[in-house]
Design an enzyme around this catalytic site. Structure first.
Site, PDB file in Angstrom:
ATOM      1  N   GLU A 210      50.262  55.099  42.051  1.00 32.83           N
ATOM      2  CA  GLU A 210      49.541  54.333  41.027  1.00 32.83           C
ATOM      3  C   GLU A 210      48.338  53.723  41.725  1.00 32.83           C
ATOM      4  O   GLU A 210      48.493  52.837  42.570  1.00 32.83           O
ATOM      5  CB  GLU A 210      50.452  53.274  40.406  1.00 32.83           C
ATOM      6  CG  GLU A 210      49.885  52.689  39.129  1.00 32.83           C
ATOM      7  CD  GLU A 210      49.123  51.405  39.378  1.00 32.83           C
ATOM      8  OE1 GLU A 210      47.877  51.480  39.559  1.00 32.83           O
ATOM      9  OE2 GLU A 210      49.746  50.348  39.391  1.00 32.83           O
TER      10      GLU A 210
ATOM     11  N   CYS B 288      45.242  46.121  38.078  1.00 31.58           N
ATOM     12  CA  CYS B 288      44.845  47.518  37.909  1.00 31.58           C
ATOM     13  C   CYS B 288      44.666  47.856  36.437  1.00 31.58           C
ATOM     14  O   CYS B 288      43.851  48.717  36.089  1.00 31.58           O
ATOM     15  CB  CYS B 288      45.868  48.441  38.560  1.00 31.58           C
ATOM     16  SG  CYS B 288      47.564  48.159  37.998  1.00 31.58           S
TER      17      CYS B 288
ATOM     18  N   GLU C 255      35.736  50.447  40.221  1.00 34.03           N
ATOM     19  CA  GLU C 255      36.654  49.428  39.737  1.00 34.03           C
ATOM     20  C   GLU C 255      36.202  48.065  40.270  1.00 34.03           C
ATOM     21  O   GLU C 255      36.124  47.867  41.482  1.00 34.03           O
ATOM     22  CB  GLU C 255      38.082  49.717  40.203  1.00 34.03           C
ATOM     23  CG  GLU C 255      39.088  48.682  39.732  1.00 34.03           C
ATOM     24  CD  GLU C 255      40.518  48.996  40.128  1.00 34.03           C
ATOM     25  OE1 GLU C 255      41.431  48.489  39.466  1.00 34.03           O
ATOM     26  OE2 GLU C 255      40.715  49.761  41.100  1.00 34.03           O
TER      27      GLU C 255
END
Length: 459
Positions: free
Chosen positions: A227, A261, A358
């Site tokens: 992940e 996240c 991100e």
């Protein structure tokens, strides 16, 4: 290994790292423990997991304060994290038998055919600092209960959390060696992955870390689940409920001080409602209280480390230099602690860090689009595919748009979140494999086919 309080910038504790001899001893304990643990009844394993949930609830304030001191999580959110860890223990204590039940498969009439789910062995979990208890328990609860044993390599800035997680399982009555924390640096991980006693590995973390672990696991023919974060789209369509979208959007961007996240990061807004949404969204972001993470009224605490604060500021500065407009925030706060304010960027160039990378902190990038089709296209124009959110008053439209977004999860009129009952994971560079739900507990098992021929040897 030091634990530094990001609010005070002071060292709160130091921990001895495990050397190669200590790691070898841990691996030996793990393989010895697995031989007995796999033979324990599923009923016993479920009861022990329920007991672990009770330990979490009994020590909830202690664990919440520890998380807040080690990585700056607002205390109210830290308490919620402990409760969520107890919830995942409750969930698998109740549902593991159902998820691991042997599955009959129709085969020849004169044979019995079924699939059973057997544990693999010691599993290495490489876990991040941002949800220092939850990330570990969503791994441990299903996979210990399926009969595997766990080895945790936690992030180096939360060693205290790594130690207390080990204590939870010990206090709940788990046998020695079923769950162990390894206080090691990243350089030692490769050797642990390569060790023949370790049968699989799971990692939650950055793309480079995921690639390195996946390469090591592949080289040694071991299952892996990754992940790797995301840059989730938050799509506001022309018929969206703007007040609710703006309020939820601010929470979705700043949960865990923006260090999540599955936080909403790219706000994609239809032209018809763009101005109204931006005005209300900026107001919601500015209304959030930034301060002492141990204050119950604090919404946004410090960033977890000084280097993370610097990285975020560099991304914001570069985005602004390329043409973005700062609607609010945009500079680290001039105060003790690693504080970055809730920030909103508009006019974000499509090739800037605010669009392509991100942003792991409370900085939102807002984009104007002319149509639903353009919104979906922009939502999918990302290397990531972890979660997403769609806002509309037409639920059928919301479901249709959700089906066109390339990600592991899409929420309609709600922020993206993980839930023990639902599979969680990503696509593209957000990783592969699933955690949680039935799908999660079956990631690290041997799906063994058993074929029993009838009639052989009958008189």
């Amino acid at each position: 290994m030091q634990s530094v309080n990001p609010y005070t910038e002071s060292v709160r504790a130091e921990y001895d790292e495990h050397d190669d001899e200590a790691v070898e001893a841990a691996l030996s304990r793990a393989i010895d423990a697995f031989g007995e643990w796999r033979e324990r009844s599923l009923t016993d394993r479920r009861e022990l997991l329920a007991d672990a949930g009770e330990v979490l609830r009994d020590r909830d304030e202690e664990f919440a304060e520890l998380m807040t001191e080690e990585m700056g999580k607002p205390i109210s959110q830290a308490r919620s994290e402990v409760e969520k860890c107890a919830w995942v223990c409750d969930y698998y204590a109740e549902h593991a038998a159902e998820h691991l039940q042997e599955k009959t498969v129709n085969g020849p009439k004169d044979a019995e055919t079924y699939v059973r789910y057997d544990p693999l062995g010691p599993i290495l979990a490489v876990m991040p600092w941002n949800f220092p208890l939850w990330q570990v328990f969503r791994f441990a609860a299903p996979h210990l209960t399926s009969g595997n044993v766990g080895l945790l390599k936690h992030a180096s800035n939360v060693p205290g959390c790594a130690k207390v997680i080990e204590e939870v399982f010990s206090e709940a009555g788990y046998p020695e060696g079923v769950f162990q924390s390894l206080l090691v640096d990243s350089d030692q991980v490769e050797d642990v992955v390569a060790d023949e006693r370790v049968r699989a590995v799971t990692l939650t973390g950055s793309g480079p870390a995921g690639r390195a672990v996946a390469e090591q696991a592949g080289r040694n023919l071991k299952k892996s689940v990754l992940e790797l974060g995301g840059s989730d789209p938050f799509v506001v369509l022309d018929d969206a409920p703007i007040d609710e979208a703006a309020e939820t959007g601010a929470r979705a961007r700043t949960i865990n001080s923006g260090q999540s996240c599955i936080a909403a990061k790219r706000f994609i807004v239809h032209d018809d409602v763009y101005d109204e949404f931006v005005e209300k969204f900026v107001a919601e972001m500015e209304a959030l209280q930034v301060g002492d993470p141990k204050d119950d009224d604090t919404d946004v605490g410090p960033q977890a480390r000084e280097d993370l604060l610097s990285d975020l500021q560099e991304q914001v500065e570069e985005t602004v230099e390329m043409g973005a407009t700062v609607e609010t925030g945009g500079e680290p706060l001039d105060r003790e602690g690693y504080f970055y304010p809730p920030t909103v960027l508009t006019d974000v160039p499509r090739d800037s860090p605010g669009a392509r990378e991100e942003l792991f902190g409370p900085a939102a990038s807002v984009f104007r689009v002319e149509s639903e089709e353009a919104a979906v296209e922009l939502a999918n124009d990302s290397q990531y595919g972890l979660g997403g959110s769609v806002w509309t008053t037409d639920l059928e439209r919301g479901k249709e748009v959700a089906g066109r977004i390339d990600s592991g999860a899409v929420f309609v009129n709600e922020l993206t979140k993980s839930d023990p009952r639902l599979p969680f994971g990503g696509v593209k560079e957000s990783g592969y494999g699933r955690e949680l739900g039935k799908e999660g507990i079956r990631e690290f098992v041997n799906r063994k086919t058993v074929f029993v021929q009838h009639g052989v040897g009958d008189e």
